[in-house]
Scaffold this motif. Structure first.
Motif, PDB file in Angstrom:
ATOM      1  N   ALA A  21      49.173  18.925  76.920  1.00  0.00           N
ATOM      2  CA  ALA A  21      50.115  18.680  78.020  1.00  0.00           C
ATOM      3  C   ALA A  21      49.447  18.831  79.379  1.00  0.00           C
ATOM      4  O   ALA A  21      50.121  18.844  80.411  1.00  0.00           O
ATOM      5  CB  ALA A  21      51.304  19.638  77.911  1.00  0.00           C
ATOM      6  N   GLY A  22      48.116  18.952  79.391  1.00  0.00           N
ATOM      7  CA  GLY A  22      47.401  19.069  80.647  1.00  0.00           C
ATOM      8  C   GLY A  22      47.353  20.465  81.210  1.00  0.00           C
ATOM      9  O   GLY A  22      47.080  20.650  82.404  1.00  0.00           O
ATOM     10  N   ILE A  23      47.615  21.487  80.365  1.00  0.00           N
ATOM     11  CA  ILE A  23      47.621  22.884  80.810  1.00  0.00           C
ATOM     12  C   ILE A  23      46.557  23.658  80.035  1.00  0.00           C
ATOM     13  O   ILE A  23      46.636  23.751  78.805  1.00  0.00           O
ATOM     14  CB  ILE A  23      48.995  23.545  80.573  1.00  0.00           C
ATOM     15  CG1 ILE A  23      50.106  22.776  81.284  1.00  0.00           C
ATOM     16  CG2 ILE A  23      48.964  25.005  81.021  1.00  0.00           C
ATOM     17  CD1 ILE A  23      51.498  23.241  80.909  1.00  0.00           C
ATOM     18  N   GLU A  51      44.267  29.242  85.642  1.00  0.00           N
ATOM     19  CA  GLU A  51      45.116  28.140  85.204  1.00  0.00           C
ATOM     20  C   GLU A  51      44.561  26.815  85.717  1.00  0.00           C
ATOM     21  O   GLU A  51      44.204  26.693  86.888  1.00  0.00           O
ATOM     22  CB  GLU A  51      46.547  28.326  85.717  1.00  0.00           C
ATOM     23  CG  GLU A  51      47.191  29.665  85.365  1.00  0.00           C
ATOM     24  CD  GLU A  51      47.544  29.794  83.889  1.00  0.00           C
ATOM     25  OE1 GLU A  51      47.311  28.837  83.117  1.00  0.00           O
ATOM     26  OE2 GLU A  51      48.067  30.857  83.507  1.00  0.00           O
ATOM     27  N   HIS A  52      44.508  25.846  84.812  1.00  0.00           N
ATOM     28  CA  HIS A  52      44.050  24.503  85.150  1.00  0.00           C
ATOM     29  C   HIS A  52      45.149  23.515  84.770  1.00  0.00           C
ATOM     30  O   HIS A  52      45.515  23.409  83.592  1.00  0.00           O
ATOM     31  CB  HIS A  52      42.757  24.172  84.404  1.00  0.00           C
ATOM     32  CG  HIS A  52      41.642  25.145  84.663  1.00  0.00           C
ATOM     33  ND1 HIS A  52      40.731  24.977  85.679  1.00  0.00           N
ATOM     34  CD2 HIS A  52      41.314  26.303  84.037  1.00  0.00           C
ATOM     35  CE1 HIS A  52      39.879  25.988  85.681  1.00  0.00           C
ATOM     36  NE2 HIS A  52      40.208  26.810  84.691  1.00  0.00           N
ATOM     37  N   LEU A  53      45.693  22.822  85.761  1.00  0.00           N
ATOM     38  CA  LEU A  53      46.773  21.860  85.522  1.00  0.00           C
ATOM     39  C   LEU A  53      46.309  20.462  85.919  1.00  0.00           C
ATOM     40  O   LEU A  53      45.857  20.241  87.049  1.00  0.00           O
ATOM     41  CB  LEU A  53      48.021  22.220  86.332  1.00  0.00           C
ATOM     42  CG  LEU A  53      48.645  23.595  86.100  1.00  0.00           C
ATOM     43  CD1 LEU A  53      49.913  23.734  86.940  1.00  0.00           C
ATOM     44  CD2 LEU A  53      48.959  23.820  84.632  1.00  0.00           C
ATOM     45  N   VAL A  73      45.097  29.760  95.017  1.00  0.00           N
ATOM     46  CA  VAL A  73      44.713  28.396  94.632  1.00  0.00           C
ATOM     47  C   VAL A  73      43.236  28.192  94.927  1.00  0.00           C
ATOM     48  O   VAL A  73      42.763  28.454  96.043  1.00  0.00           O
ATOM     49  CB  VAL A  73      45.576  27.356  95.375  1.00  0.00           C
ATOM     50  CG1 VAL A  73      45.066  25.946  95.105  1.00  0.00           C
ATOM     51  CG2 VAL A  73      47.039  27.476  94.938  1.00  0.00           C
ATOM     52  N   VAL A  74      42.510  27.706  93.935  1.00  0.00           N
ATOM     53  CA  VAL A  74      41.080  27.437  94.072  1.00  0.00           C
ATOM     54  C   VAL A  74      40.855  26.003  94.545  1.00  0.00           C
ATOM     55  O   VAL A  74      40.074  25.747  95.469  1.00  0.00           O
ATOM     56  CB  VAL A  74      40.350  27.685  92.736  1.00  0.00           C
ATOM     57  CG1 VAL A  74      38.853  27.394  92.864  1.00  0.00           C
ATOM     58  CG2 VAL A  74      40.585  29.110  92.248  1.00  0.00           C
ATOM     59  N   LEU A 116      44.433  20.715  89.526  1.00  0.00           N
ATOM     60  CA  LEU A 116      44.785  21.960  90.205  1.00  0.00           C
ATOM     61  C   LEU A 116      44.196  23.136  89.431  1.00  0.00           C
ATOM     62  O   LEU A 116      44.323  23.214  88.209  1.00  0.00           O
ATOM     63  CB  LEU A 116      46.316  22.111  90.264  1.00  0.00           C
ATOM     64  CG  LEU A 116      46.880  23.499  90.590  1.00  0.00           C
ATOM     65  CD1 LEU A 116      46.517  23.907  92.017  1.00  0.00           C
ATOM     66  CD2 LEU A 116      48.403  23.497  90.404  1.00  0.00           C
ATOM     67  N   THR A 117      43.529  24.034  90.150  1.00  0.00           N
ATOM     68  CA  THR A 117      43.031  25.279  89.567  1.00  0.00           C
ATOM     69  C   THR A 117      43.546  26.433  90.415  1.00  0.00           C
ATOM     70  O   THR A 117      43.427  26.402  91.649  1.00  0.00           O
ATOM     71  CB  THR A 117      41.498  25.315  89.538  1.00  0.00           C
ATOM     72  OG1 THR A 117      41.008  24.236  88.739  1.00  0.00           O
ATOM     73  CG2 THR A 117      40.997  26.627  88.950  1.00  0.00           C
TER      74      THR A 117
END
Length: 221
Positions: A21-23, A51-53, A73-74, A116-117
């Motif tokens: 699911a992209g997570i 977390e990587h989305l 947020v990275v 997004l990381t």
């Protein structure tokens, strides 16, 4: 005198999330099915999750209670919505804190077009319960402390150029998470995603092997 009591490498984190699911999640502490009674917390910290989305992916509405949740947020942009009516977008350099109090529900998504990381840290409050709270500090400056008084903890953001040095705070518990780059701490080199759990009273010096960004938690207990 400080001593590094535990160094956790990025590759040793517990995997989680739903990759299909992209997570993709990486947990530094005992989490979900990855139960380790010797790795439940350090000071006030209960979780430090990477977390990587993927674009369009996210965590649907879910509950939290009795936890101080701090997010960094990275890269990319995090969309946050919660049951108290807040809806914000959190970007690199911002500190987001959600005090879940006696109970709150929220949604976290990547509504952008790039991956997004983010790093999310959960802290145990000294006094559970109470009303939920929320804030975002935009573009926090280097070395500006961010106080989480409910958990008795202080977050320091350190951005170092290669060759730069910084002293860790003197506290009974200090948690260091390397966001990017590499540093040398107590004779041990830490790379991006690595963390050190440190105890003592006098802060050791940290040397940046390359340009680096650190999240440092200072906890007196």
């Amino acid at each position: 005198m400080y001593r590094v009591i535990d160094v956790r490498r990025s590759g040793d984190r517990y995997p989680g999330g739903e990759p299909e699911a992209g997570i993709e999640s990486r947990h530094a502490f005992s989490f979900g099915p990855h139960y380790d009674p010797d790795n439940l917390r350090f000071g006030a910290i209960l979780a430090c999750n990477e977390e990587h989305l993927a674009p369009g992916a996210g965590f649907d509405e879910h509950p939290h209670s009795h936890t101080e949740i701090v997010t960094w947020v990275v890269e990319g942009e995090l969309t946050h919505r919660d049951s108290t009516g807040h809806e914000t977008r959190v970007r690199p350099g911002d500190v987001q804190r959600l005090s879940s109090g006696g109970g709150v529900r929220h949604v976290e998504r990547n509504d952008g077009t790039v991956p997004l990381t983010f790093v999310q840290m959960w802290l145990a409050p000294r006094d559970p319960g109470g009303a939920p709270g929320y804030e975002v500090v935009r573009g926090i400056a280097d070395s500006t402390p961010y106080d989480v008084p409910a958990a008795g903890a202080m977050l320091h953001v350190r951005r170092l150029a290669a060759g730069g040095r910084t002293e860790l705070p003197g506290a009974s518990h200090v948690y260091v998470h390397v966001v990017r780059g590499a540093v040398r701490l107590g004779g041990t080199e830490l790379a991006a995603g690595d963390a050190a759990r440190v105890t003592g009273e006098a802060g050791p010096q940290t040397l940046a092997v390359s340009d680096a960004e650190l999240l440092v938690w200072e906890m007196p207990e």
